[in-house]
Design a protein around this motif. Structure first.
Motif, short mmCIF file in Angstrom:
data_model
loop_
_atom_site.label_atom_id
_atom_site.label_comp_id
_atom_site.label_asym_id
_atom_site.label_seq_id
_atom_site.Cartn_x
_atom_site.Cartn_y
_atom_site.Cartn_z
N ARG A 240 97.42 -0.71 10.36
CA ARG A 240 97.17 -1.52 9.17
C ARG A 240 96.38 -2.77 9.54
NH1 ARG A 240 100.33 -0.35 4.71
NH2 ARG A 240 99.95 -2.49 3.97
N PRO A 241 95.31 -3.08 8.78
CA PRO A 241 94.54 -4.30 9.09
C PRO A 241 95.37 -5.58 9.05
CG PRO A 241 93.31 -2.86 7.61
CD PRO A 241 94.68 -2.27 7.72
N GLY A 242 96.28 -5.68 8.08
CA GLY A 242 97.10 -6.87 7.99
C GLY A 242 98.02 -7.03 9.18
N VAL A 243 98.51 -5.92 9.69
CA VAL A 243 99.36 -5.96 10.88
C VAL A 243 98.54 -6.40 12.09
CG1 VAL A 243 100.73 -4.54 12.48
CG2 VAL A 243 100.98 -4.25 10.00
N TYR A 244 97.34 -5.86 12.22
CA TYR A 244 96.47 -6.29 13.32
C TYR A 244 96.24 -7.79 13.28
CZ TYR A 244 92.33 -6.92 16.18
OH TYR A 244 91.45 -7.38 17.12
N GLU A 245 95.94 -8.32 12.09
CA GLU A 245 95.71 -9.76 11.98
C GLU A 245 96.98 -10.55 12.32
OE1 GLU A 245 92.84 -11.20 11.60
OE2 GLU A 245 91.81 -9.28 11.37
N GLY A 246 98.11 -10.07 11.83
CA GLY A 246 99.36 -10.78 12.10
C GLY A 246 99.73 -10.80 13.56
N LEU A 247 99.36 -9.76 14.30
CA LEU A 247 99.65 -9.70 15.72
C LEU A 247 98.74 -10.62 16.54
CD1 LEU A 247 100.26 -5.87 16.14
CD2 LEU A 247 101.98 -7.68 16.24
N GLY A 248 97.75 -11.21 15.89
CA GLY A 248 96.87 -12.17 16.55
C GLY A 248 97.26 -13.61 16.31
N VAL A 249 98.42 -13.83 15.72
CA VAL A 249 98.90 -15.19 15.41
C VAL A 249 100.04 -15.55 16.36
CG1 VAL A 249 100.01 -16.61 13.64
CG2 VAL A 249 98.25 -14.95 12.98
N PRO A 250 99.96 -16.68 17.04
CA PRO A 250 98.91 -17.70 17.00
C PRO A 250 97.72 -17.39 17.91
CG PRO A 250 100.65 -18.45 18.43
CD PRO A 250 101.12 -17.13 17.84
N VAL A 251 97.88 -16.46 18.87
CA VAL A 251 96.77 -16.06 19.73
C VAL A 251 96.87 -14.56 19.97
CG1 VAL A 251 96.53 -18.26 20.96
CG2 VAL A 251 98.15 -16.56 21.80
N ARG A 252 95.72 -13.96 20.23
CA ARG A 252 95.72 -12.53 20.55
C ARG A 252 95.63 -12.36 22.06
NH1 ARG A 252 95.44 -8.72 17.20
NH2 ARG A 252 94.43 -10.01 15.60
N GLY A 253 96.61 -11.71 22.61
CA GLY A 253 96.62 -11.51 24.05
C GLY A 253 95.83 -10.27 24.44
N LYS A 254 95.86 -9.97 25.71
CA LYS A 254 95.20 -8.77 26.21
C LYS A 254 96.23 -7.91 26.93
CE LYS A 254 93.77 -10.60 30.73
NZ LYS A 254 94.39 -9.55 31.56
N LYS A 255 95.90 -6.65 27.10
CA LYS A 255 96.79 -5.77 27.83
C LYS A 255 96.85 -6.23 29.28
CE LYS A 255 97.77 -0.89 28.73
NZ LYS A 255 99.13 -0.98 28.20
N LEU A 256 98.07 -6.41 29.78
CA LEU A 256 98.26 -6.96 31.11
C LEU A 256 98.33 -5.87 32.17
CD1 LEU A 256 101.03 -9.61 30.32
CD2 LEU A 256 98.56 -9.93 30.32
N THR A 257 97.80 -6.19 33.34
CA THR A 257 98.00 -5.32 34.49
C THR A 257 99.42 -5.51 35.00
OG1 THR A 257 97.32 -7.00 36.10
CG2 THR A 257 95.58 -5.63 35.13
N LYS A 258 99.84 -4.63 35.90
CA LYS A 258 101.18 -4.75 36.47
C LYS A 258 101.34 -6.10 37.17
CE LYS A 258 105.21 -3.02 37.65
NZ LYS A 258 106.24 -2.71 36.66
N GLU A 259 100.31 -6.53 37.88
CA GLU A 259 100.38 -7.81 38.59
C GLU A 259 100.47 -8.97 37.60
OE1 GLU A 259 98.18 -5.39 39.15
OE2 GLU A 259 99.02 -4.67 41.06
N GLU A 260 99.71 -8.89 36.51
CA GLU A 260 99.76 -9.96 35.50
C GLU A 260 101.12 -9.99 34.81
OE1 GLU A 260 95.10 -10.31 34.09
OE2 GLU A 260 96.35 -8.69 33.29
N GLU A 261 101.70 -8.81 34.57
CA GLU A 261 103.04 -8.77 33.99
C GLU A 261 104.04 -9.50 34.88
OE1 GLU A 261 104.21 -4.79 33.22
OE2 GLU A 261 103.03 -4.61 31.38
#
Length: 277
Positions: A240-261
């Motif tokens: 859903r577009p609205g869900v995508y927008e809501g998941l970017g509040v307050p910032v949109r993260g990126k998929k983390l590598t194992k090391e970043e996790e």
């Protein structure tokens, strides 16, 4: 859309943390938007931002954002305690109703529905659709009293605890799986948790979706195999577009590598343990 279902997984994304200070200034409450959201990139925060974005897309409201930094313990500052005496996120202040304050995610979802969704797009009419309204409340309370607290404990012992305690890790991961099995049963031959027929997307789904979406952070893997109905439900909502927008509040993260996790779990562990001293 299914753009990385686990982009932001916890209350302590180090990527988000580095940006929160500037965001707090640039996204501070304005005089133009009547609803002010105080939040952070957590499952509970996403619940409210998703509904706000869905309602905003329909032209039913406008809102602005104040991002709070857990690392700076802003949620415990006196000015915020006046908004939410529990010192947690999220909370809203509604200037359309004389600065009325609302905290607790389920209470916020119900409040926004009552005052800004008169057409019952995301909930059910308590007077004329009482059974579906009751079912929606049941699933909201199931998530609020079960999934959130149990998965939150799984997060803590799996990711943040200063020592690995196998009993605690297993206890909360298995209880989270048990709760997912309840959702799995409900979603058999259904698209959503509440509503006639296959159901409709509603605050019953919004209230639990962000937690289940972060299952891997809690150590719950292979959801697509263990809980195929839940997996399909996650994909359906994520698109859903609205869900995508809501998941970017307050910032949109990126998929983390194992090391970043591991790195951001260690950073989160430091402030979580510091807060609890």
């Amino acid at each position: 859309m299914l753009r990385a279902p686990h982009l932001i997984r916890s209350t302590a994304s180090s990527i988000a943390a580095r940006r929160l200070s500037s965001l707090a200034k640039t996204m501070a409450p304005s005089a133009e938007a009547p609803i002010h959201l105080y939040t952070a990139a957590t499952p509970n925060g996403f619940k409210v931002s998703i509904l706000l974005e869905e309602l905003k897309a329909l032209g039913k409201l406008d809102y602005d954002i104040r991002a709070l930094s857990f690392q700076k313990n802003e949620q415990k500052e006196p000015w915020y305690i006046e908004i939410n005496p529990n010192g947690r996120i999220p909370a809203i202040v509604d200037d359309n109703r004389e600065g009325f304050k609302v905290f607790e995610t389920a209470a916020i979802l119900l409040y926004l529905s009552q005052h800004y969704d008169k057409d019952f797009m995301y909930w059910f009419d308590p007077a004329n659709d009482a059974n579906n309204y009751s079912e929606a409340l049941q699933w909201i309370f199931f998530a609020h009293g079960g999934v959130g607290p149990m998965q939150g404990q799984a997060n803590h012992f799996f990711r943040y605890a200063p020592e690995k305690i196998p009993y605690a890790i297993n206890r909360y991961i298995e209880e989270t799986k048990r709760l997912y099995s309840v959702l799995e049963l409900r979603l058999k031959n259904r698209d959503y948790l509440a509503g006639d027929g296959r159901g409709k997307f509603s605050i019953a789904d919004i209230n639990v979706f962000p937690w289940v979406r972060g299952h891997a952070w809690a150590g719950v893997n292979d959801v697509d195999q263990l809980f195929p109905n839940v997996h399909a439900w996650l994909q359906r909502i994520e698109a859903r577009p609205g869900v995508y927008e809501g998941l970017g509040v307050p910032v949109r993260g990126k998929k983390l590598t194992k090391e970043e996790e591991e790195k951001h779990a260690a950073e989160a562990r430091a402030w979580i343990l510091g807060e609890n001293k």
